[in-house]
Motif scaffolding. Structure first.
Motif, PDB file in Angstrom:
ATOM      1  N   PHE A  22       0.849  -1.175   0.000  1.00 30.53           N
ATOM      2  CA  PHE A  22       0.000   0.000   0.000  1.00 30.53           C
ATOM      3  C   PHE A  22       0.895   1.238   0.000  1.00 30.53           C
ATOM      4  N   LEU A  23       1.525   1.490  -1.146  1.00 29.16           N
ATOM      5  CA  LEU A  23       2.541   2.530  -1.216  1.00 29.16           C
ATOM      6  C   LEU A  23       1.948   3.928  -1.292  1.00 29.16           C
ATOM      7  N   THR A  24       0.644   4.038  -1.514  1.00 26.87           N
ATOM      8  CA  THR A  24       0.049   5.365  -1.572  1.00 26.87           C
ATOM      9  C   THR A  24      -0.463   5.806  -0.212  1.00 26.87           C
ATOM     10  N   LEU A  25      -0.285   5.005   0.803  1.00 28.01           N
ATOM     11  CA  LEU A  25      -0.803   5.307   2.135  1.00 28.01           C
ATOM     12  C   LEU A  25       0.153   6.218   2.887  1.00 28.01           C
ATOM     13  N   LEU A  26      -0.388   7.284   3.442  1.00 29.45           N
ATOM     14  CA  LEU A  26       0.404   8.183   4.272  1.00 29.45           C
ATOM     15  C   LEU A  26      -0.223   8.186   5.649  1.00 29.45           C
ATOM     16  N   VAL A  27       0.498   7.685   6.651  1.00 31.87           N
ATOM     17  CA  VAL A  27      -0.083   7.474   7.967  1.00 31.87           C
ATOM     18  C   VAL A  27       0.619   8.326   8.996  1.00 31.87           C
ATOM     19  N   GLY A  28      -0.157   8.918   9.890  1.00 32.10           N
ATOM     20  CA  GLY A  28       0.422   9.613  11.027  1.00 32.10           C
ATOM     21  C   GLY A  28       0.122   8.814  12.275  1.00 32.10           C
ATOM     22  N   VAL A  29       1.009   8.854  13.230  1.00 35.27           N
ATOM     23  CA  VAL A  29       0.779   8.112  14.466  1.00 35.27           C
ATOM     24  C   VAL A  29       0.971   9.034  15.655  1.00 35.27           C
ATOM     25  N   SER A  30       0.035   8.981  16.589  1.00 32.12           N
ATOM     26  CA  SER A  30       0.181   9.763  17.812  1.00 32.12           C
ATOM     27  C   SER A  30       0.711   8.850  18.902  1.00 32.12           C
ATOM     28  N   ASN A  31       0.237   8.978  20.124  1.00 31.70           N
ATOM     29  CA  ASN A  31       0.763   8.193  21.230  1.00 31.70           C
ATOM     30  C   ASN A  31      -0.321   7.277  21.775  1.00 31.70           C
ATOM     31  N   PRO A  32      -0.494   6.065  21.218  1.00 34.11           N
ATOM     32  CA  PRO A  32      -1.558   5.177  21.658  1.00 34.11           C
ATOM     33  C   PRO A  32      -1.421   4.792  23.123  1.00 34.11           C
ATOM     34  N   VAL A  33      -2.572   4.575  23.760  1.00 36.12           N
ATOM     35  CA  VAL A  33      -2.577   4.145  25.156  1.00 36.12           C
ATOM     36  C   VAL A  33      -2.287   2.651  25.219  1.00 36.12           C
ATOM     37  N   LYS A  92      -5.854  17.980  17.758  1.00 35.38           N
ATOM     38  CA  LYS A  92      -6.021  17.590  19.158  1.00 35.38           C
ATOM     39  C   LYS A  92      -5.304  16.276  19.470  1.00 35.38           C
ATOM     40  N   GLY A  93      -4.838  15.576  18.423  1.00 36.07           N
ATOM     41  CA  GLY A  93      -4.173  14.297  18.633  1.00 36.07           C
ATOM     42  C   GLY A  93      -5.125  13.165  18.953  1.00 36.07           C
ATOM     43  N   VAL A  94      -6.365  13.243  18.461  1.00 29.93           N
ATOM     44  CA  VAL A  94      -7.372  12.238  18.808  1.00 29.93           C
ATOM     45  C   VAL A  94      -7.111  10.880  18.148  1.00 29.93           C
ATOM     46  N   PRO A  95      -6.996  10.783  16.809  1.00 29.42           N
ATOM     47  CA  PRO A  95      -6.791   9.452  16.210  1.00 29.42           C
ATOM     48  C   PRO A  95      -5.366   8.948  16.420  1.00 29.42           C
ATOM     49  N   ASP A  96      -5.234   7.632  16.538  1.00 31.68           N
ATOM     50  CA  ASP A  96      -3.905   7.032  16.677  1.00 31.68           C
ATOM     51  C   ASP A  96      -3.162   7.008  15.345  1.00 31.68           C
ATOM     52  N   PHE A  97      -3.899   6.711  14.277  1.00 31.18           N
ATOM     53  CA  PHE A  97      -3.330   6.691  12.934  1.00 31.18           C
ATOM     54  C   PHE A  97      -4.270   7.462  12.012  1.00 31.18           C
ATOM     55  N   ALA A  98      -3.726   8.016  10.933  1.00 28.26           N
ATOM     56  CA  ALA A  98      -4.571   8.778  10.025  1.00 28.26           C
ATOM     57  C   ALA A  98      -3.992   8.789   8.619  1.00 28.26           C
ATOM     58  N   TYR A  99      -4.895   8.855   7.649  1.00 27.35           N
ATOM     59  CA  TYR A  99      -4.533   9.051   6.245  1.00 27.35           C
ATOM     60  C   TYR A  99      -4.816  10.510   5.936  1.00 27.35           C
ATOM     61  N   MET A 100      -3.789  11.257   5.497  1.00 27.20           N
ATOM     62  CA  MET A 100      -3.937  12.702   5.352  1.00 27.20           C
ATOM     63  C   MET A 100      -3.088  13.218   4.204  1.00 27.20           C
ATOM     64  N   ASN A 101      -3.271  14.497   3.872  1.00 26.79           N
ATOM     65  CA  ASN A 101      -2.471  15.079   2.796  1.00 26.79           C
ATOM     66  C   ASN A 101      -1.164  15.648   3.353  1.00 26.79           C
TER      67      ASN A 101
END
Length: 210
Positions: A22-33, A92-101
């Protein structure tokens, strides 16, 4: 969260996604509990709402289900009514992972330490300006002084790029109308509510043929 505190799970997900191509995926990661002993970890996965929720669920559920099975976790898809709502939760850092621009990646990295895990090196993100097939608009100059539809102020290619191009290069004046999603932009154009609107090829290609 700083980059050095990225959890081991994030690194494993990175490798899993690469293995699945899935090379088109851009994921951000916050700080999961962290999960308690014996519990299956659950993480939220947010997707920029370029499409209605039903389409997002159709496109993303197979991927998240497969990654969840292979990694032994649960990725819960999180839905948003509009791009501004999505961006607010990112800040706000709500999602743990996200697909974004790319622009959202810069903002969220500064605000909450989201870390890019996967990006597409082979395709450029390019905005498109769409009109009805039977439109009287034949040139960008015909849009001078008109109201044009865009998904949101911070949508990178479909809004920021196009607005800058129209204003700075084409030297035309227009009033932006933000309609929350790419699909809504195309609806506004089809229904004649605006003469033109901004989008990207990927979302336009997924629109039903009339």
């Amino acid at each position: 969260m700083k980059q050095e505190t990225v959890p081991d799970f994030a690194i494993r997900i990175k490798h899993a996604v690469f293995c699945l191509c899935f090379l088109t995926l851009l994921v951000g990661v916050s700080n999961p509990v962290p999960a308690r002993a014996g519990e299956r970890r659950t993480y939220t996965f947010a997707v920029v709402p370029q499409f209605p929720p039903l389409l997002i669920k159709r496109y993303w559920t197979p991927l998240l289900d497969r990654v969840s099975r292979e990694m032994g976790v649960e990725l819960k898809l999180q839905f948003y009514k509009s791009i501004p709502d999505f961006e607010l939760d990112l800040l706000k850092g709500v999602p743990d992972f996200a697909y974004m621009n790319p622009y959202q990646v810069v903002l969220t990295h500064k605000a909450n330490g989201y870390v890019p895990l996967v990006r597409d090196e082979h395709r450029q993100l390019v905005g498109i300006l769409v009109v009805r097939a039977d439109s009287a608009v034949k040139s960008v100059r015909d849009l001078d002084g008109k109201v044009l539809a865009f998904p949101s102020p911070k949508a990178f290619a479909a809004s920021q790029y196009l607005r800058a191009l129209l204003s700075e290069k084409e030297k035309i004046q227009f009033t932006p109308k933000y309609v929350t999603t790419h699909s809504n932009v195309y609806r506004h154009v089809i229904l004649g509510r605006v003469p033109a609107g901004g989008g990207v090829n990927k979302t336009l290609d997924k629109e039903p043929q009339s």
